[in-house]
Design a protein around this motif. Structure first.
Motif, PDB file in Angstrom:
ATOM      1  N   HIS A  74       6.106  -8.120  -5.403  1.00  0.00           N
ATOM      2  CA  HIS A  74       5.058  -9.289  -4.566  1.00  0.00           C
ATOM      3  C   HIS A  74       3.419  -9.533  -4.881  1.00  0.00           C
ATOM      4  O   HIS A  74       2.477 -10.527  -4.312  1.00  0.00           O
ATOM      5  N   ALA A  75       2.814  -8.694  -5.539  1.00  0.00           N
ATOM      6  CA  ALA A  75       1.256  -8.238  -5.901  1.00  0.00           C
ATOM      7  C   ALA A  75       0.878 -10.055  -6.609  1.00  0.00           C
ATOM      8  O   ALA A  75       2.024 -10.171  -7.734  1.00  0.00           O
ATOM      9  N   PRO A  76      -0.083 -10.572  -6.857  1.00  0.00           N
ATOM     10  CA  PRO A  76      -0.271 -11.520  -7.550  1.00  0.00           C
ATOM     11  C   PRO A  76      -1.029 -11.164  -8.817  1.00  0.00           C
ATOM     12  O   PRO A  76      -0.919 -11.690  -9.681  1.00  0.00           O
ATOM     13  N   HIS A  77      -0.680  -9.728  -8.910  1.00  0.00           N
ATOM     14  CA  HIS A  77      -1.235  -9.035 -10.323  1.00  0.00           C
ATOM     15  C   HIS A  77      -0.186  -7.812 -11.030  1.00  0.00           C
ATOM     16  O   HIS A  77       0.462  -7.682 -10.029  1.00  0.00           O
ATOM     17  N   LEU A  78      -0.429  -7.712 -11.979  1.00  0.00           N
ATOM     18  CA  LEU A  78       0.291  -7.034 -12.659  1.00  0.00           C
ATOM     19  C   LEU A  78      -0.156  -4.957 -12.508  1.00  0.00           C
ATOM     20  O   LEU A  78      -1.865  -5.081 -12.270  1.00  0.00           O
ATOM     21  N   PRO A  79       0.869  -4.603 -12.335  1.00  0.00           N
ATOM     22  CA  PRO A  79       0.133  -3.098 -12.546  1.00  0.00           C
ATOM     23  C   PRO A  79      -0.826  -2.548 -13.524  1.00  0.00           C
ATOM     24  O   PRO A  79      -0.159  -3.347 -15.159  1.00  0.00           O
ATOM     25  N   ALA A  80      -1.122  -1.228 -13.439  1.00  0.00           N
ATOM     26  CA  ALA A  80      -1.381  -0.848 -14.786  1.00  0.00           C
ATOM     27  C   ALA A  80      -0.586  -0.261 -15.801  1.00  0.00           C
ATOM     28  O   ALA A  80       0.476   0.194 -14.868  1.00  0.00           O
ATOM     29  N   LEU A  81      -0.251  -0.765 -16.637  1.00  0.00           N
ATOM     30  CA  LEU A  81       0.608   0.013 -18.207  1.00  0.00           C
ATOM     31  C   LEU A  81      -0.037   1.092 -18.067  1.00  0.00           C
ATOM     32  O   LEU A  81      -0.872   1.662 -18.524  1.00  0.00           O
ATOM     33  N   ALA A  82       1.772   2.297 -18.776  1.00  0.00           N
ATOM     34  CA  ALA A  82       0.528   3.553 -19.032  1.00  0.00           C
ATOM     35  C   ALA A  82       0.905   3.415 -20.216  1.00  0.00           C
ATOM     36  O   ALA A  82       1.780   2.541 -21.457  1.00  0.00           O
ATOM     37  N   MET A 110      22.605  -4.157  15.143  1.00  0.00           N
ATOM     38  CA  MET A 110      22.114  -2.212  13.644  1.00  0.00           C
ATOM     39  C   MET A 110      20.525  -2.723  13.165  1.00  0.00           C
ATOM     40  O   MET A 110      20.346  -4.052  13.350  1.00  0.00           O
ATOM     41  N   THR A 111      19.993  -2.031  13.103  1.00  0.00           N
ATOM     42  CA  THR A 111      17.940  -1.937  12.634  1.00  0.00           C
ATOM     43  C   THR A 111      17.889  -1.617  11.969  1.00  0.00           C
ATOM     44  O   THR A 111      18.636  -0.566  11.430  1.00  0.00           O
ATOM     45  N   THR A 112      17.218  -1.925  10.906  1.00  0.00           N
ATOM     46  CA  THR A 112      16.900  -1.396   9.345  1.00  0.00           C
ATOM     47  C   THR A 112      15.238  -0.497   9.675  1.00  0.00           C
ATOM     48  O   THR A 112      14.814  -1.282   9.991  1.00  0.00           O
ATOM     49  N   THR A 113      15.331   0.145   8.709  1.00  0.00           N
ATOM     50  CA  THR A 113      14.220   0.527   9.103  1.00  0.00           C
ATOM     51  C   THR A 113      13.389   0.923   6.800  1.00  0.00           C
ATOM     52  O   THR A 113      14.319   0.891   6.225  1.00  0.00           O
ATOM     53  N   THR A 114      11.923   0.954   6.851  1.00  0.00           N
ATOM     54  CA  THR A 114      11.926   1.033   5.597  1.00  0.00           C
ATOM     55  C   THR A 114      10.287   2.562   5.912  1.00  0.00           C
ATOM     56  O   THR A 114       9.692   2.400   5.435  1.00  0.00           O
ATOM     57  N   THR A 115      11.024   3.046   4.523  1.00  0.00           N
ATOM     58  CA  THR A 115      10.093   4.205   4.312  1.00  0.00           C
ATOM     59  C   THR A 115       8.660   3.169   3.542  1.00  0.00           C
ATOM     60  O   THR A 115       8.648   2.956   2.934  1.00  0.00           O
ATOM     61  N   ALA A 116       7.679   4.558   3.807  1.00  0.00           N
ATOM     62  CA  ALA A 116       6.311   3.851   2.905  1.00  0.00           C
ATOM     63  C   ALA A 116       6.892   3.799   1.852  1.00  0.00           C
ATOM     64  O   ALA A 116       6.246   2.852   0.385  1.00  0.00           O
ATOM     65  N   LEU A 117       7.622   4.540   1.069  1.00  0.00           N
ATOM     66  CA  LEU A 117       7.505   4.281  -0.566  1.00  0.00           C
ATOM     67  C   LEU A 117       7.754   2.667  -1.027  1.00  0.00           C
ATOM     68  O   LEU A 117       8.125   1.838  -1.556  1.00  0.00           O
ATOM     69  N   GLU A 118       9.342   2.541  -0.396  1.00  0.00           N
ATOM     70  CA  GLU A 118      10.146   1.277   0.112  1.00  0.00           C
ATOM     71  C   GLU A 118       9.636   0.429   0.339  1.00  0.00           C
ATOM     72  O   GLU A 118       8.726  -1.030  -0.741  1.00  0.00           O
ATOM     73  N   ARG A 119       7.889   0.776   1.151  1.00  0.00           N
ATOM     74  CA  ARG A 119       7.635  -0.473   1.315  1.00  0.00           C
ATOM     75  C   ARG A 119       5.696  -1.101   0.496  1.00  0.00           C
ATOM     76  O   ARG A 119       5.745  -1.780  -0.469  1.00  0.00           O
ATOM     77  N   GLU A 120       5.590  -0.013  -0.082  1.00  0.00           N
ATOM     78  CA  GLU A 120       4.989  -0.005  -1.595  1.00  0.00           C
ATOM     79  C   GLU A 120       5.487  -0.343  -2.197  1.00  0.00           C
ATOM     80  O   GLU A 120       5.096  -1.320  -3.483  1.00  0.00           O
TER      81      GLU A 120
END
Length: 86
Positions: free
Chosen positions: A17-25, A1-11
């Protein structure tokens, strides 16, 4: 069985796992500011409630002592006015 990820899931995975936090709204910043203020306010209220309870207990104890003293004095004065009991 193969699993694939979409671009949204990869983002989303990369953001996790990014070393910094995203900007807050703006709403997130407001929620953080209000939440912090509410936590601090609640802590101050808890401390004030403890101090208020201590003062109430001291007042209750001193009033009870004053009532006991007054009752003792009134009883003595009543017996003294009645004269000796032979």
């Amino acid at each position: 069985m193969t699993t694939t990820t979409t671009a949204l899931e990869r983002e989303a995975d990369a953001a996790l796992h990014a070393p910094h936090l995203p900007a807050l709204a703006p709403t997130d910043r407001l929620a953080l500011a209000l939440g912090t203020q509410l936590i601090l306010w609640g802590e101050r209220q808890r401390q004030l409630r403890v101090a208020r309870a201590d003062r109430a207990e001291q007042a209750r104890a001193s009033q009870a002592a004053a009532r006991a003293d007054a009752a003792s004095r009134d009883t003595f004065e009543h017996r003294a006015a009645a004269g000796p009991a032979w």
